[in-house]
Design an enzyme around this catalytic site. Structure first.
Site, PDB file in Angstrom:
ATOM      1  N   GLY A  71       1.564 -12.855 -13.199  1.00 50.94           N
ATOM      2  CA  GLY A  71       2.869 -12.617 -13.389  1.00 50.94           C
ATOM      3  C   GLY A  71       3.230 -12.346 -14.561  1.00 50.94           C
ATOM      4  N   CYS A 124      -4.081 -16.687 -13.232  1.00 47.68           N
ATOM      5  CA  CYS A 124      -3.256 -16.169 -14.337  1.00 47.68           C
ATOM      6  C   CYS A 124      -1.981 -17.087 -14.302  1.00 47.68           C
ATOM      7  CB  CYS A 124      -3.332 -14.652 -14.446  1.00 47.68           C
ATOM      8  SG  CYS A 124      -2.355 -14.560 -16.137  1.00 47.68           S
ATOM      9  N   TYR A 125      -0.679 -16.484 -14.020  1.00 49.24           N
ATOM     10  CA  TYR A 125       0.374 -17.203 -13.867  1.00 49.24           C
ATOM     11  C   TYR A 125       0.209 -18.199 -12.848  1.00 49.24           C
ATOM     12  CZ  TYR A 125       5.506 -18.083 -13.967  1.00 49.24           C
ATOM     13  OH  TYR A 125       6.584 -18.820 -13.963  1.00 49.24           O
ATOM     14  N   HIS A 138      -8.341 -12.956 -14.114  1.00 52.74           N
ATOM     15  CA  HIS A 138      -7.989 -11.916 -13.074  1.00 52.74           C
ATOM     16  C   HIS A 138      -9.323 -11.618 -12.303  1.00 52.74           C
ATOM     17  CE1 HIS A 138      -3.681 -11.444 -13.889  1.00 52.74           C
ATOM     18  NE2 HIS A 138      -3.892 -11.579 -15.249  1.00 52.74           N
ATOM     19  N   GLU A 182      -9.045 -10.412  -9.495  1.00 47.39           N
ATOM     20  CA  GLU A 182      -8.921  -9.184  -8.569  1.00 47.39           C
ATOM     21  C   GLU A 182      -9.073  -7.846  -9.213  1.00 47.39           C
ATOM     22  OE1 GLU A 182      -6.558 -10.782 -10.182  1.00 47.39           O
ATOM     23  OE2 GLU A 182      -4.754 -10.079 -10.588  1.00 47.39           O
ATOM     24  N   SER A 209       6.457  15.461  10.576  1.00 47.81           N
ATOM     25  CA  SER A 209       6.727  16.476   9.454  1.00 47.81           C
ATOM     26  C   SER A 209       5.532  17.268   9.087  1.00 47.81           C
ATOM     27  CB  SER A 209       7.248  15.530   8.388  1.00 47.81           C
ATOM     28  OG  SER A 209       6.073  14.823   7.820  1.00 47.81           O
ATOM     29  N   VAL A 241       1.209  12.780   6.374  1.00 52.64           N
ATOM     30  CA  VAL A 241       0.123  11.765   6.728  1.00 52.64           C
ATOM     31  C   VAL A 241       0.693  10.753   7.588  1.00 52.64           C
ATOM     32  CG1 VAL A 241      -1.584  10.252   5.918  1.00 52.64           C
ATOM     33  CG2 VAL A 241      -1.121  12.213   4.581  1.00 52.64           C
ATOM     34  N   ASP A 242       2.011  10.171   7.019  1.00 53.77           N
ATOM     35  CA  ASP A 242       2.547   8.992   7.701  1.00 53.77           C
ATOM     36  C   ASP A 242       2.744   9.280   9.370  1.00 53.77           C
ATOM     37  OD1 ASP A 242       1.881   7.924   5.170  1.00 53.77           O
ATOM     38  OD2 ASP A 242       3.968   7.854   4.669  1.00 53.77           O
ATOM     39  N   SER A 243       3.631  10.164   9.332  1.00 58.04           N
ATOM     40  CA  SER A 243       4.309  10.531  10.667  1.00 58.04           C
ATOM     41  C   SER A 243       3.047  10.905  11.383  1.00 58.04           C
ATOM     42  CB  SER A 243       5.490  11.409  10.618  1.00 58.04           C
ATOM     43  OG  SER A 243       4.785  12.747  10.221  1.00 58.04           O
ATOM     44  N   SER A 244       1.975  11.644  10.990  1.00 56.53           N
ATOM     45  CA  SER A 244       1.083  12.315  11.953  1.00 56.53           C
ATOM     46  C   SER A 244       0.299  10.834  12.280  1.00 56.53           C
ATOM     47  CB  SER A 244      -0.048  12.951  11.034  1.00 56.53           C
ATOM     48  OG  SER A 244       0.646  14.086  10.638  1.00 56.53           O
ATOM     49  N   LYS A 287      -0.929   2.879   1.545  1.00 58.20           N
ATOM     50  CA  LYS A 287      -1.097   4.356   1.970  1.00 58.20           C
ATOM     51  C   LYS A 287      -2.722   4.547   2.189  1.00 58.20           C
ATOM     52  CE  LYS A 287       0.483   8.400   2.145  1.00 58.20           C
ATOM     53  NZ  LYS A 287       1.745   8.782   2.482  1.00 58.20           N
TER      54      LYS A 287
END
Ligand code: XMP
Length: 529
Positions: free
Chosen positions: A59, A86-87, A173, A175, A227, A230-233, A374
């Site tokens: 952070g 880290c933090y 870090h 990550e 629509s 991508v998401d609704s499909s 996503k």
């Protein structure tokens, strides 16, 4: 599974926007489910979620700053393994009785750590390794029961641990990709220390989600607004896998989609998946609604609110529908700021309020993607058998071509833009494909991230054959970006630009000029409206 059994999931306590997200993604990359929780979550609430392990993120704050985020000390008494970065490393030190000091010399960027003694966290990694540091403060005294496991020239406690309680932390870090053995350290923690299993795979996720959706829906009817995005499909494919024809998809065609998109929706959902699909031809309705409207936000507002009217009319017509499926994804939930309010329930409520249910109308919501990032949604789409051109579709605004036509939207302008845009996409798809073949990377440095045509509200003089023309210009917009927050104009080769220009002028009647937008974001935006 008994109530007392930890679930196979890691809770990431987030001490600063974005830090937690990256960690959660790295854990999920290793096929362990991970969720982000606010850093100040009460130990009791955390325990009720039954995580198998905790990670404390980095952070931007200093632990001694007045408004520095803190952590409920009782989380260290839950008997769970804890890993801090880290933090998170510093807060662990301070909370458990160690000390953090402000140092004169910070460390930013790559650093070389030297290990001190044996540590399960470093299993299989060399005694010296490159890590990514970003700090000024540093742990100056470790808490009782802890030992130092590595140091750098300027940082005496680059990592520490208390093996007995399975508490580990690093100043660096793990990550970020620049930390050479970051992935191994994370694997060592998840699998070696915590004994987790890498079971969070797409196939398992689909099975789990299908079972969840079936249980949630029972024998009720579900409706979903497709629509073409991508998401609704992906939600449609997933919910259909779970409940078959209990799902009806409603595709509201507002007439402002790109060339070939309505056909693709029909082809994939009606023909391939055989989902009951209602294609609502609302093109005329929207054309009337937008007549004379020139202001971009007014266009957005009208298009958005009309969608729900058309959609709810259709739901009424279908009859007996009790549930609504939505393509809400994890960043929507995180970015709505709702997580500040704590648990999942309040999050979902604040988000749901965005749907303008008409008076007396109610649907129970299902949002099966609400904990997916996503790229995971895309992976899910591929695993469910959706075509790449749908799953890897570039971002396309909900109001569609209406906000790429400057000024009033008319059928004539839509026709011009749709045809010009199809050429831009065809040529730049091919350009990206060539880059992919050369570099082997899908998103190489110079590949275009989003590209389209824009139709401004002006005319200019030209000459075609022997005749003077007074016709429209088309603007080509192509940007490199990773998240749309910032973007740079794509440095396209001249021959690619030349081909786009000559094709548009030759193939799209009403256009006599093509220009290329060479403005980054900021100061411009990606879209023109
Ligand atoms: P700007 O133009 O703000 O766009 O740089 C950033 C990203 O957001 C997309 N965009 C929209 N998406 N509805 C949407 O669903 C909208 O009204 C809208 N406006 C912009 C844009 O395509 C880009 O990817």
């Amino acid at each position: 599974m008994s109530e007392a059994t930890p679930r196979q999931f890691v809770a990431v306590l987030d001490f600063g926007a974005q830090y937690g997200q990256l960690i959660a993604r790295r854990v999920r990359d290793l096929h362990v489910y991970s969720e982000i929780v606010p850093c100040d979550i009460a130990a009791e609430e955390l325990a009720a979620m039954r995580p198998a392990a905790l990670i404390l993120s980095g952070g931007p704050a200093s632990v001694y700053a007045e408004d520095a985020p803190s952590v409920d000390p009782a989380i260290f008494e839950l008997g769970l393994p804890v890993l801090g970065f880290c933090y998170g490393h510093q807060i662990m030190a301070v909370t458990l009785g160690g000390e953090v000091a402000h140092s004169e010399v910070g460390e930013y960027g790559p650093a070389q750590i030297v290990r001190d003694g044996e540590s399960a966290l470093y299993a299989g990694t060399p005694d010296e390794q490159t890590v990514w540091m970003s700090h000024r403060d540093a742990v100056s005294r470790v808490p009782e029961g802890f030992v130092v496991t590595s140091h750098t020239d300027v940082c005496p406690v680059a990592s520490m641990e208390c093996a007995e309680h399975r508490f580990f932390s690093t100043q660096f870090h793990p990550e970020v990709r620049h930390t050479e053995y970051g992935r191994t350290l994370l694997e060592n923690f998840l699998f070696g220390v915590c004994g987790l299993e890498a079971t969070w795979t797409m196939d398992n996720i689909i099975d789990e989600k299908v079972a969840e959706i079936r249980a949630q829906v029972g024998d009720r009817k579900v409706i979903l607004g497709l629509s073409g995005g991508v998401d609704s499909s992906v939600v449609a494919a997933l919910v259909h896998r779970a409940i078959g024809d209990q799902l009806t998809c409603v595709f509201v065609n507002h007439g402002m989609l790109r060339k070939g998109e309505p056909e693709m929706v029909e082809e994939v959902f009606r023909d391939q998946f055989q989902v009951p699909l209602v294609h609502v031809h609302a093109e005329q309705r929207y054309a009337r609604l937008l007549a004379g409207v020139t202001e971009p936000e007014e266009k957005r507002r009208r298009i958005g609110s009309e969608f729900w009217k058309v959609f709810f009319d259709e739901a009424q017509r279908i009859g007996g529908v009790e549930m609504l499926a939505q393509g809400t994804i994890y960043p929507d939930i995180i970015e709505s700021g709702a997580r500040k309010t704590g648990g999942k329930a309040s999050t979902i409520k604040s988000h749901h309020n965005l749907i303008p249910f008409p008076e007396g109308v109610h649907f129970d919501l299902i949002e099966p993607l609400d904990h997916f990032f996503k790229d995971e949604v895309r992976e899910l789409g591929v695993a469910l058998g959706l075509p790449d051109r749908m799953v890897f579709r570039q971002p396309f605004p909900g109001p569609g071509l209406a906000i790429r036509i400057i000024g009033e939207v008319t059928p004539e302008k839509l026709e011009i833009l749709r045809n010009a845009d199809a050429i831009v996409r065809e040529e730049l798809d091919a350009y990206n494909e060539r880059l992919f073949e050369e570099t082997g990377e899908r998103n190489s440095e110079h590949s275009c991230w989003q590209y389209f045509a824009v139709l401004p509200d002006i005319r200019s003089v030209g000459v075609m054959g022997d005749e003077r023309t007074y016709a429209r210009p088309v603007i080509v917009r192509a940007v490199e970006s990773s998240d749309a927050m910032t973007a740079d104009w794509a440095k396209l080769p001249y021959d690619v630009l030349g081909k786009i220009s000559s094709r548009i002028v030759a193939e799209v009647p009403g256009v006599n000029r093509v220009v290329y937008d060479v403005t980054p974001k900021p100061p411009a935006t990606i879209e023109w409206e």
